[in-house]
Design an enzyme around this catalytic site. Sequence first.
Site, mmCIF file in Angstrom:
data_model
loop_
_atom_site.group_PDB
_atom_site.id
_atom_site.type_symbol
_atom_site.label_atom_id
_atom_site.label_comp_id
_atom_site.label_asym_id
_atom_site.label_seq_id
_atom_site.Cartn_x
_atom_site.Cartn_y
_atom_site.Cartn_z
ATOM 1 N N SER A 8 0.863 -1.196 0.000
ATOM 2 C CA SER A 8 0.000 0.000 0.000
ATOM 3 C C SER A 8 0.890 1.235 0.000
ATOM 4 C CB SER A 8 -0.864 0.015 1.264
ATOM 5 O OG SER A 8 -1.462 1.294 1.431
ATOM 6 N N TYR A 33 -1.458 -1.260 10.274
ATOM 7 C CA TYR A 33 -1.504 -1.543 8.826
ATOM 8 C C TYR A 33 -0.222 -1.068 8.147
ATOM 9 C CZ TYR A 33 -3.611 -1.454 4.096
ATOM 10 O OH TYR A 33 -3.899 -1.648 2.763
HETATM 11 P P1 NAP Z 1 -11.183 -6.451 0.477
HETATM 12 O O1 NAP Z 1 -12.155 -6.279 -0.638
HETATM 13 O O2 NAP Z 1 -11.598 -6.169 1.870
HETATM 14 O O3 NAP Z 1 -10.575 -7.940 0.384
HETATM 15 C C1 NAP Z 1 -9.721 -8.448 1.374
HETATM 16 C C2 NAP Z 1 -9.482 -9.916 1.063
HETATM 17 O O4 NAP Z 1 -8.598 -10.469 2.060
HETATM 18 C C3 NAP Z 1 -10.771 -10.739 1.115
HETATM 19 O O5 NAP Z 1 -10.751 -11.656 0.040
HETATM 20 C C4 NAP Z 1 -10.644 -11.486 2.431
HETATM 21 O O6 NAP Z 1 -11.292 -12.740 2.424
HETATM 22 C C5 NAP Z 1 -9.146 -11.708 2.493
HETATM 23 N N1 NAP Z 1 -8.702 -12.061 3.840
HETATM 24 C C6 NAP Z 1 -8.721 -11.281 4.949
HETATM 25 N N2 NAP Z 1 -8.248 -11.984 6.000
HETATM 26 C C7 NAP Z 1 -7.925 -13.224 5.536
HETATM 27 C C8 NAP Z 1 -7.388 -14.394 6.125
HETATM 28 N N3 NAP Z 1 -7.051 -14.455 7.415
HETATM 29 N N4 NAP Z 1 -7.195 -15.485 5.328
HETATM 30 C C9 NAP Z 1 -7.516 -15.451 4.027
HETATM 31 N N5 NAP Z 1 -8.019 -14.377 3.412
HETATM 32 C C10 NAP Z 1 -8.221 -13.273 4.158
HETATM 33 O O7 NAP Z 1 -9.906 -5.550 0.232
HETATM 34 P P2 NAP Z 1 -9.151 -5.072 -1.089
HETATM 35 O O8 NAP Z 1 -9.330 -3.618 -1.179
HETATM 36 O O9 NAP Z 1 -9.472 -5.942 -2.240
HETATM 37 O O10 NAP Z 1 -7.640 -5.314 -0.609
HETATM 38 C C11 NAP Z 1 -6.784 -6.299 -1.144
HETATM 39 C C12 NAP Z 1 -5.357 -5.961 -0.742
HETATM 40 O O11 NAP Z 1 -5.011 -4.689 -1.279
HETATM 41 C C13 NAP Z 1 -5.146 -5.855 0.770
HETATM 42 O O12 NAP Z 1 -3.916 -6.440 1.119
HETATM 43 C C14 NAP Z 1 -5.122 -4.358 1.014
HETATM 44 O O13 NAP Z 1 -4.359 -4.025 2.153
HETATM 45 C C15 NAP Z 1 -4.475 -3.873 -0.263
HETATM 46 N N6 NAP Z 1 -4.758 -2.465 -0.550
HETATM 47 C C16 NAP Z 1 -6.018 -2.028 -0.778
HETATM 48 C C17 NAP Z 1 -6.237 -0.684 -1.049
HETATM 49 C C18 NAP Z 1 -7.613 -0.140 -1.343
HETATM 50 O O14 NAP Z 1 -7.733 1.093 -1.450
HETATM 51 N N7 NAP Z 1 -8.643 -0.947 -1.470
HETATM 52 C C19 NAP Z 1 -5.178 0.197 -1.047
HETATM 53 C C20 NAP Z 1 -3.892 -0.271 -0.803
HETATM 54 C C21 NAP Z 1 -3.702 -1.610 -0.563
HETATM 55 P P3 NAP Z 1 -12.779 -12.969 3.094
HETATM 56 O O15 NAP Z 1 -13.528 -11.686 2.912
HETATM 57 O O16 NAP Z 1 -13.294 -14.124 2.318
HETATM 58 O O17 NAP Z 1 -12.523 -13.296 4.531
#
Ligand code: NAP
Length: 248
Positions: A144, A157
Amino acid sequence: MSVELANRVAIVTGASGGIGQAIAREFALAGAAVVLGYGQRALPAETLAQELVGSGHQALACQADVSTASGAAALVKAAVDAFGHLDILVNNAGITRDGLFLRMKEKDWDDVLSTNLKSVYLCVQAASRQLLRSSCGRVINISSVASLMGNLGQANYVAAKAGMNGLTKTLAREFSGRSVTVNAVAPGFVETDMTASLGEMKERILAQIPLGRLGQPQDVAGLCVFLAGDAGSYITGQVIQVDGGLVM
Ligand code: NAP
């Protein structure tokens, strides 16, 4: 049909969430066989896997808690049992448990560190034998931009993602002898469930993004396909931003 990732097998963790779904879809469309890892929400991962298989691609969904060694091992086993080998690991699963540092609960610190950072250690450990055996091994860690600039209310985080960046560089060095590349992709603000509750902060954030919009999961997935394919074979140890110019 695209063949950029033909004959490659990939695991994408967090493939029930916005960014993971986009990466898994683009990998499959580029010809890879994909294991869609998920934590608690089976429906989005199972639905996408079925859709991909229905349109002639190779995919399967697999429940696994990546903050445990048994979960990480189960994902790798699912990939090898179904598709015979493993070439690409995308560590994308992540959570937030935000709160100002002085009020941050130890559990919120531990949960974020184990889901966002220890999971990378566990998954790479579980996958390393397969990745080092591959002629095109790739590890892509979804970090991130917060890891580069800090963020109010996200000490846990930011610590996890900054740790991920350091781990990426060290793994890149340790795996370089086998031509396995290891990179981190650092998104800015991407429209997913994770950012759904930005509320009135959204306008303030938009004002800081030179390209004038939030990112889409697709924006992150495109870079992942590039890094996973032959075009990315000379890039390793990098933290690459996909943030509309937010941090420069
Ligand atoms: P999201 O829609 O909330 O998805 C998070 C994913 O992580 C879900 O598939 C969730 O699975 C999975 N997860 C969480 N805990 C877990 C565990 N213990 N074991 C297995 N799976 C687990 O978030 P996103 O925005 O797509 O984020 C994806 C990645 O991008 C993350 O690492 C986040 O930090 C990074 N990121 C996101 C943003 C943003 O603006 N969205 C910005 C920078 C970085 P379940 O829901 O099935 O539990």
